[in-house]
Enzyme design. Structure first.
Site, PDB file in Angstrom:
ATOM      1  CE1 TYR A   1      -3.626   2.610   0.687  1.00 53.78           C
ATOM      2  CE2 TYR A   1      -2.351   3.256   2.617  1.00 53.78           C
ATOM      3  CZ  TYR A   1      -3.389   3.487   1.731  1.00 53.78           C
ATOM      4  OH  TYR A   1      -4.194   4.594   1.892  1.00 53.78           O
TER       5      TYR A   1
ATOM      6  CG  ASP B   1       5.713   3.748   0.793  1.00 57.11           C
ATOM      7  OD1 ASP B   1       6.039   4.395   1.819  1.00 57.11           O
ATOM      8  OD2 ASP B   1       4.529   3.585   0.434  1.00 57.11           O
TER       9      ASP B   1
ATOM     10  CE  LYS C   1       1.129   4.872   8.286  1.00 62.79           C
ATOM     11  NZ  LYS C   1       1.114   4.016   7.140  1.00 62.79           N
TER      12      LYS C   1
HETATM   13  C1  LIG Z   1       0.428   4.611   5.811  1.00 58.18           C
HETATM   14  C2  LIG Z   1       1.175   4.383   4.562  1.00 58.18           C
HETATM   15  C3  LIG Z   1       1.067   5.250   3.457  1.00 58.18           C
HETATM   16  C4  LIG Z   1       0.075   6.386   3.419  1.00 58.18           C
HETATM   17  O1  LIG Z   1       0.347   7.363   4.338  1.00 58.18           O
HETATM   18  P1  LIG Z   1      -0.852   8.368   4.780  1.00 58.18           P
HETATM   19  O2  LIG Z   1      -0.188   9.326   5.677  1.00 58.18           O
HETATM   20  O3  LIG Z   1      -1.887   7.511   5.423  1.00 58.18           O
HETATM   21  O4  LIG Z   1      -1.360   8.990   3.518  1.00 58.18           O
HETATM   22  C5  LIG Z   1       1.877   5.038   2.372  1.00 58.18           C
HETATM   23  N1  LIG Z   1       2.752   4.012   2.358  1.00 58.18           N
HETATM   24  C6  LIG Z   1       2.885   3.147   3.370  1.00 58.18           C
HETATM   25  C7  LIG Z   1       3.898   2.059   3.293  1.00 58.18           C
HETATM   26  C8  LIG Z   1       2.091   3.301   4.502  1.00 58.18           C
HETATM   27  O5  LIG Z   1       2.198   2.401   5.508  1.00 58.18           O
END
Ligand SMILES: *Cc1c(COP(=O)(O)O)cnc(C)c1O
Length: 425
Positions: free
Chosen positions: A144, A239, A267
Site C-alpha cells: 500500500y 516507500d 508516520k
Molecule cells: C500509511 C502508509 C502510506 C500512506 O500514508 P498516509 O499518511 O496515510 O497517507 C503510504 N505508504 C505506506 C507504506 C504506509 O504504511
C-alpha cells in the site's frame, strides 16, 4: 463489542461521517465489531470513551514509537505553538529537521515535506516520471502506498480487508500505467523489464511489507530490485512510510544495507503530527519546482508544529531505544508463537524489529497470495477476544502490530495472558 458510550458516539458519527470514520480501517468492519472511541493515550496505553484501558499495538498506525504523549515531545509542540501555528514561509526549524533526517537516512540528499504519506508517494512517482520522461510504474501486489489513483491497485490492508481490489472512481487511464507484480519475486520484475523496460519510470515497494501484514523481503530481493532499476534506467523507490525510523534508525535501507534512488517517509517522522517526506538522489530531486519542471506544493508543508514534533521524536530515537524495541518485540513474538503451539492453533508470527503480524495460516507468508489464504474469521475472533481482555490489536489480519519503547514486561504479561484465552475461542 465496544462499550455503550462508544456505541452512542458511533451512532452519532454515522450521521455526519461516511461509515462514522475519517479513514476506513477505523470502522472495525474486518473484525465484525464496532470501533472503540478513544479519549486519550499515554505510554503503551490507550483509553476508551468509557474510561477502559487497553494495551495498544496500533500506535496511531505507526507514529507512536516512543509511546503515546511522550512528555518532552508534547512540551516541544506546546512551546512551538505559542509562536504561531503556520507561516507558509521558510523556517530554521524545517532546515534543522531536514538535516536531522538526512543524518539518519543519508540517501536523502534532497528532501521535501508533505502532509501525508499519500502525497509523498504520489509526488515521488511524479518526479520519477518527470526525471525519466517515461510513463509506467511498477508496484507490488499487497503493498500500500496511500490512496493516489495510480497506486490504488492491489494495495493490501484496507482494500484487501474490504475485498475491493480496486477503488471505484479511479479513471481507467490512471491505473493503466501501473504494472502490478508479486512481492518477493525478482524473476517477475526481470521479465517486466525485458518486456517494457524502456517505458518503466519507477519501481515502488515497501522494503518490508506491512500493509498485507508483516512480510520481510527475501534475501537478495531488495538489492535485486535496486540493481535491475539501475540497469534499465528506472528509479527505485522505497516507500518507508511505515519502516522508516522503525526497523532501524535509517529504516529498511539501513537494516538491509540497500540504497534506493528515492525514499518516502511518514508516520514516525512526524511524531504523531501530519507530516511525510519524499526525497533521494539530488540528480532526481532537482527536477522539482522551483529548480525544475515537476510541480509539487503544499500550504501546510513543513508546518512548524509537525516539524517540531518530528525533530523531538528523532532526537529521542537513540540506539538504546532500538535495543529495547527489539527485546520487547522479540519477547512478544516468541510468546505468541509458543501460545500457538500450546493451543495447537495453525498460525505464523512474522516480525521485523518492532513490527509484527500473527497470520492464521500454516505456512510462512511471502507475498499477497500467501496472505490472502489466511483464516480471517479466526483472526476476527482473536481480535474480539483481545479487545474484550484489554488489548487493542490492529483490527485486520493484514495490518502489522507495532510495539513502542513504552511497552513494559507488565504490558506483555497482560497481552500474552489475553492472547492465551483469545486463541481458544
Ligand atoms: C500509511 C502508509 C502510506 C500512506 O500514508 P498516509 O499518511 O496515510 O497517507 C503510504 N505508504 C505506506 C507504506 C504506509 O504504511
Amino acid at each position: 463489542m465496544s462499550d455503550p458510550v462508544s456505541q452512542e458516539l458511533f451512532a452519532r458519527a454515522q450521521r455526519v461521517l461516511p461509515g462514522g470514520v475519517n479513514s476506513p480501517v477505523r470502522a472495525f468492519r474486518a473484525v465484525g465489531g464496532e470501533p472503540v472511541f478513544i479519549t486519550r493515550a499515554r505510554g503503551s496505553r490507550i483509553y476508551g470513551a468509557d474510561g477502559a484501558e487497553y494495551v495498544d499495538y496500533v500506535g496511531s498506525w505507526g507514529p507512536a514509537i516512543l509511546g503515546h504523549a511522550e512528555p518532552e515531545v508534547v512540551e516541544v509542540v506546546r512551546r512551538t505553538a505559542l509562536d504561531g501555528l503556520s507561516f507558509g514561509a521558510p523556517t530554521e526549524l524545517e532546515v534543522r529537521f531536514a538535516e536531522a533526517v538526512r543524518e539518519r537516512v543519508p540517501s536523502l540528499e534532497l528532501q521535501r515535506c508533505t502532509s501525508s504519506g499519500t502525497e509523498a508517494t504520489m509526488s515521488a512517482l511524479r518526479v520519477a516520471r518527470g526525471a525519466t520522461g517515461r510513463d509506467l510504474v511498477v508496484k507490488m501486489e499487497g503493498c500500500y502506498h496511500g490512496h493516489a489513483d495510480a497506486l490504488l491497485v492491489k494495495a493490501g490492508s484496507g482494500l484487501a480487508t474490504f475485498g475491493t481490489p480496486d477503488s471505484a472512481g479511479v479513471p481507467p487511464g490512471a491505473a493503466e500505467s501501473t504494472l502490478v507484480l508479486p512481492y518477493n519475486d525478482l524473476a517477475a520484475l526481470e521479465a517486466a523489464f525485458d518486456r517494457v523496460g524502456e517505458r518503466i519510470a519507477a519501481v515502488i515497494l515497501e522494503p518490508v511489507a506491512g500493509n498485507m501484514g508483516c512480510v520481510p523481503p527475501e534475501p537478495g530481493y531488495l538489492p535485486g530490485v535496486v540493481e535491475l532499476c539501475a540497469r534499465h534506467g528506472a528509479i527505485s523507490i522505497f516507500d518507508e512510510v511505515m519502516t522508516g525510523l522503525r526497523v532501524a534508525p535509517g529504516g529498511a535501507q539501513e537494516r538491509y544495507g540497500v540504497t534506493p534512488r528515492l525514499t518516502c517517509l511518514g508516520k514516525i517522522v512526524g511524531g504523531g503530527m501530519p507530516l511525510a517526506i519524499y526525497g533521494g538522489a539530488s540528480e532526481v530531486m532537482r527536477h522539482i519546482s522551483p529548480l525544475g519542471r515537476v510541480y509539487q506544493a503544499g500550504t501546510l508543508s513543513g508546518n512548524p508544529l509537525a516539524v517540531a514534533a518530528g525533530l523531538a521524536t528523532l532526537e529521542r530515537l537513540v540506539p538504546a531505544v532500538y535495543e529495547r524495541l527489539e527485546a520487547t518485540s522479540a519477547a512478544l513474538g516468541d510468546g505468541l508463537a509458543s501460545l500457538l503451539r500450546e493451543r495447537g492453533v495453525a498460525g505464523v508470527v512474522q516480525r521485523v524489529g518492532s513490527m509484527l503480524t500473527l497470520f492464521f495460516t500454516e505456512r510462512p507468508v511471502r507475498s499477497w497470495s500467501d496472505a490472502a489464504g489466511c483464516d480471517t474469521e479466526r483472526f476476527a475472533r482473536f481480535h474480539r477476544g483481545l479487545l474484550a481482555r484489554g488489548v487493542y490489536w490492529p483490527p485486520s489480519q493484514f495490518e502489522a502490530a507495532f510495539v513502542s519503547a513504552a511497552h513494559e514486561p507488565a504490558d506483555l504479561d497482560r497481552t500474552l495472558s489475553a492472547a492465551r484465552d483469545a486463541l481458544v475461542s
